[in-house]
Design a protein around this motif. Sequence first.
Motif, mmCIF file in Angstrom:
data_model
loop_
_atom_site.group_PDB
_atom_site.id
_atom_site.type_symbol
_atom_site.label_atom_id
_atom_site.label_comp_id
_atom_site.label_asym_id
_atom_site.label_seq_id
_atom_site.Cartn_x
_atom_site.Cartn_y
_atom_site.Cartn_z
ATOM 1 N N HIS A 1 35.193 34.333 34.315
ATOM 2 C CA HIS A 1 35.079 33.350 33.491
ATOM 3 C C HIS A 1 34.230 32.293 34.243
ATOM 4 O O HIS A 1 33.178 31.648 33.612
ATOM 5 C CB HIS A 1 36.325 32.657 33.245
ATOM 6 C CG HIS A 1 36.988 33.005 31.982
ATOM 7 N ND1 HIS A 1 36.289 33.223 30.766
ATOM 8 C CD2 HIS A 1 38.146 33.551 31.678
ATOM 9 C CE1 HIS A 1 37.350 33.718 29.876
ATOM 10 N NE2 HIS A 1 38.374 33.979 30.518
ATOM 11 N N CYS B 1 42.507 37.332 26.194
ATOM 12 C CA CYS B 1 41.707 36.243 26.551
ATOM 13 C C CYS B 1 42.078 34.865 25.678
ATOM 14 O O CYS B 1 41.887 35.161 24.368
ATOM 15 C CB CYS B 1 40.114 36.346 26.772
ATOM 16 S SG CYS B 1 39.432 34.889 27.396
ATOM 17 N N LEU B 2 42.624 33.714 26.196
ATOM 18 C CA LEU B 2 42.799 32.429 25.326
ATOM 19 C C LEU B 2 41.465 32.259 24.388
ATOM 20 O O LEU B 2 41.556 31.673 23.447
ATOM 21 C CB LEU B 2 43.098 31.620 26.061
ATOM 22 C CG LEU B 2 44.767 31.822 26.771
ATOM 23 C CD1 LEU B 2 45.099 30.400 27.679
ATOM 24 C CD2 LEU B 2 45.576 31.915 25.584
ATOM 25 N N GLN C 1 36.702 27.585 30.417
ATOM 26 C CA GLN C 1 37.303 27.554 28.962
ATOM 27 C C GLN C 1 37.606 26.412 28.602
ATOM 28 O O GLN C 1 37.840 26.089 27.400
ATOM 29 C CB GLN C 1 38.579 28.658 29.251
ATOM 30 C CG GLN C 1 38.246 30.010 29.524
ATOM 31 C CD GLN C 1 39.569 30.826 29.715
ATOM 32 O OE1 GLN C 1 40.259 30.802 30.657
ATOM 33 N NE2 GLN C 1 39.712 31.525 28.484
ATOM 34 N N HIS D 1 39.625 38.620 36.037
ATOM 35 C CA HIS D 1 39.266 38.004 34.798
ATOM 36 C C HIS D 1 38.884 36.589 34.961
ATOM 37 O O HIS D 1 37.913 36.256 34.419
ATOM 38 C CB HIS D 1 40.527 38.240 33.899
ATOM 39 C CG HIS D 1 40.484 37.760 32.468
ATOM 40 N ND1 HIS D 1 40.391 38.613 31.284
ATOM 41 C CD2 HIS D 1 40.373 36.408 32.016
ATOM 42 C CE1 HIS D 1 40.179 37.928 30.344
ATOM 43 N NE2 HIS D 1 40.181 36.694 30.667
#
Length: 175
Positions: free
Chosen positions: A142, A96-97, A50, A138
């Motif tokens: 990613h 989610c960011l 991310q 989660h």
Amino acid sequence: MLLDILKYPDPFLKTRAEKVARIDDAVKSLINNMVETMYHAKGIGLAATQVGVAKRVAILDVPTDEERKERGKHLLPLINPEIILSEGTVVYEEGCLSIPGFTADVTRASMVVIRTLDLEGQVREITAEGLFAIALQHEIDHLDGILFIDRLSRLKREMMKRKIRKSIEAEDKAL
Ligand code: NI
């Protein structure tokens, strides 16, 4: 140092991250920066993909209900984490960011056992349930280039993607 959090549909979010071979200063400083970035963004988890780094590194800080406002209590760095056992199913409204402003009900295992390295390179096995188990799945997703919207049924996923696209377009037009 605050890092930029990549937002969907940035193609880098689909990257499958590489295993960390050595926990050196670069990995430690990446984790420090990710911690700062996660708290700044008020998230409970963040994966290296991310922030544009294709390494199997993630962090979590999942508070219990009574401790919502306390930070750092459950800070957990994960290095090369893998799920070795999963059981049951649970549905939880995830966000989610990397997809700010959107949430959806996602079905996941209700209990997982993961194997991970800690900062000293020691192997640790962690059993998790509840939000902790959901957050672990989660973040590990990613690292495999999978977002929570990829876990939805095709119909729901397409609807969600259309909504996100529309909101990005609206933002682009805003003065
Ligand atoms: Ni996320």
